[in-house]
Design an enzyme around this catalytic site. Structure first.
Site, PDB file in Angstrom:
ATOM      1  N   ASP A   8     -69.924  25.424 -34.796  1.00 33.82           N
ATOM      2  CA  ASP A   8     -68.597  25.578 -35.426  1.00 33.82           C
ATOM      3  C   ASP A   8     -68.060  27.011 -35.460  1.00 33.82           C
ATOM      4  O   ASP A   8     -67.562  27.470 -36.499  1.00 33.82           O
ATOM      5  CB  ASP A   8     -68.646  25.019 -36.865  1.00 33.82           C
ATOM      6  CG  ASP A   8     -68.934  23.521 -36.907  1.00 33.82           C
ATOM      7  OD1 ASP A   8     -69.084  22.918 -35.842  1.00 33.82           O
ATOM      8  OD2 ASP A   8     -69.016  22.966 -38.023  1.00 33.82           O
ATOM      9  N   LYS A 106     -67.332  16.733 -33.944  1.00 33.36           N
ATOM     10  CA  LYS A 106     -67.904  15.962 -35.052  1.00 33.36           C
ATOM     11  C   LYS A 106     -66.934  15.952 -36.224  1.00 33.36           C
ATOM     12  O   LYS A 106     -66.132  16.872 -36.379  1.00 33.36           O
ATOM     13  CB  LYS A 106     -69.248  16.556 -35.474  1.00 33.36           C
ATOM     14  CG  LYS A 106     -69.149  17.999 -35.941  1.00 33.36           C
ATOM     15  CD  LYS A 106     -70.512  18.560 -36.256  1.00 33.36           C
ATOM     16  CE  LYS A 106     -70.432  19.985 -36.756  1.00 33.36           C
ATOM     17  NZ  LYS A 106     -69.650  20.177 -37.983  1.00 33.36           N
ATOM     18  N   CYS A 151     -73.361  23.314 -42.042  1.00 31.27           N
ATOM     19  CA  CYS A 151     -73.525  22.690 -40.728  1.00 31.27           C
ATOM     20  C   CYS A 151     -74.743  23.198 -39.964  1.00 31.27           C
ATOM     21  O   CYS A 151     -75.402  22.424 -39.269  1.00 31.27           O
ATOM     22  CB  CYS A 151     -72.250  22.833 -39.926  1.00 31.27           C
ATOM     23  SG  CYS A 151     -70.907  21.821 -40.640  1.00 31.27           S
TER      24      CYS A 151
HETATM   25  C1  VGL Z   1     -68.572  23.103 -42.369  1.00 32.89           C
HETATM   26  C2  VGL Z   1     -67.780  22.550 -44.452  1.00 32.89           C
HETATM   27  C3  VGL Z   1     -66.919  21.624 -43.885  1.00 32.89           C
HETATM   28  C4  VGL Z   1     -69.482  23.958 -41.560  1.00 32.89           C
HETATM   29  C5  VGL Z   1     -67.724  22.184 -41.802  1.00 32.89           C
HETATM   30  O1  VGL Z   1     -69.228  24.165 -40.365  1.00 32.89           O
HETATM   31  O2  VGL Z   1     -70.486  24.431 -42.139  1.00 32.89           O
HETATM   32  N1  VGL Z   1     -68.599  23.269 -43.694  1.00 32.89           N
HETATM   33  N2  VGL Z   1     -66.890  21.440 -42.572  1.00 32.89           N
END
Ligand code: VGL
Ligand code: ZN
Length: 197
Positions: A8, A106, A151
């Site tokens: 991410d 995702k 994540c």
């Molecule tokens: C994430 C919160 C919501 C992350 C993704 O990448 O850690 N955290 N969506």
């Protein structure tokens, strides 16, 4: 063989983004520099529809960063982030995304969040990443990216549960650290057999 799983590294998780992680942009250059040391490079991309159930704005009266109970268990409510096709969902502009063999998205189902790159938050719905890595012959996975305590941690722990070796390169991660979540994630990862490097 060894695979680098980059979690991410998106505009919304970097300073100025909708769910900014402090120092998130500091790890772009180190991650780029790591890519050539691996046999496979995978990027994950958080990818939510506007009506996603993890967005506080979709729960009238609920505050961002509060926790609600979903059908599958507790879920933190986040500010809207990484909306499908938005500028905030794009990879950080300096990330060498062209170098990736695979981009796995995702969190695209409105009713289920997905912290892990392997399984959604119902802990049951697979993303397909385990099958991809097994077919490529990857057995030793190194994790970097955002966020360390959500994540990255969930992905590394799932990797262990699915039979992969898993190491988190902590210098190439940054944490949200919500109510001590960073230390809790470190303990949980160690207990799950994840190596913290
Ligand atoms: C994430 C919160 C919501 C992350 C993704 O990448 O850690 N955290 N969506
Ligand atoms: Zn998300």
């Amino acid at each position: 063989m060894r695979a680098l799983i980059i979690i991410d590294m998106q505009v919304d998780f970097c300073p100025g983004g909708a769910l900014a992680v402090a120092g998130g942009d500091e790890i772009v250059a180190p991650i780029n520099a790591m890519m050539d040391d691996y046999d496979a490079v995978v990027l994950t991309q958080d990818w939510h529809p506007p009506d996603h159930s993890s967005f506080a704005g979709n729960h009238p009266g609920a505050a961002p960063f509060s926790t609600v109970t979903m059908g599958y268990g507790p879920q933190v409510l986040w500010p809207a982030h990484c909306v499908i096709g938005s500028a905030g969902a794009a990879f950080h502009p300096r990330l060498d995304a062209d170098r990736a063999d695979l981009v796995i998205r995702k969190g695209f189902r409105a009713g289920i969040d997905s912290y892990s790159a392997f399984r959604e938050n119902d802990r049951d719905t697979p993303t397909g990443l385990a099958g991809y890595l097994r077919e490529r012959g990857a057995d030793d996975l190194h994790f970097v990216g955002l966020a360390h305590d959500f994540c990255v941690a969930w992905s590394a722990m799932d990797a262990r549960a699915l039979g992969f070796r898993a190491t988190v390169i902590e210098a190439a991660t940054r944490a949200i650290d919500l109510d001590g979540s960073r230390d809790a994630a470190r303990t949980a990862m160690r207990d799950a057999g994840v190596t913290l490097a």
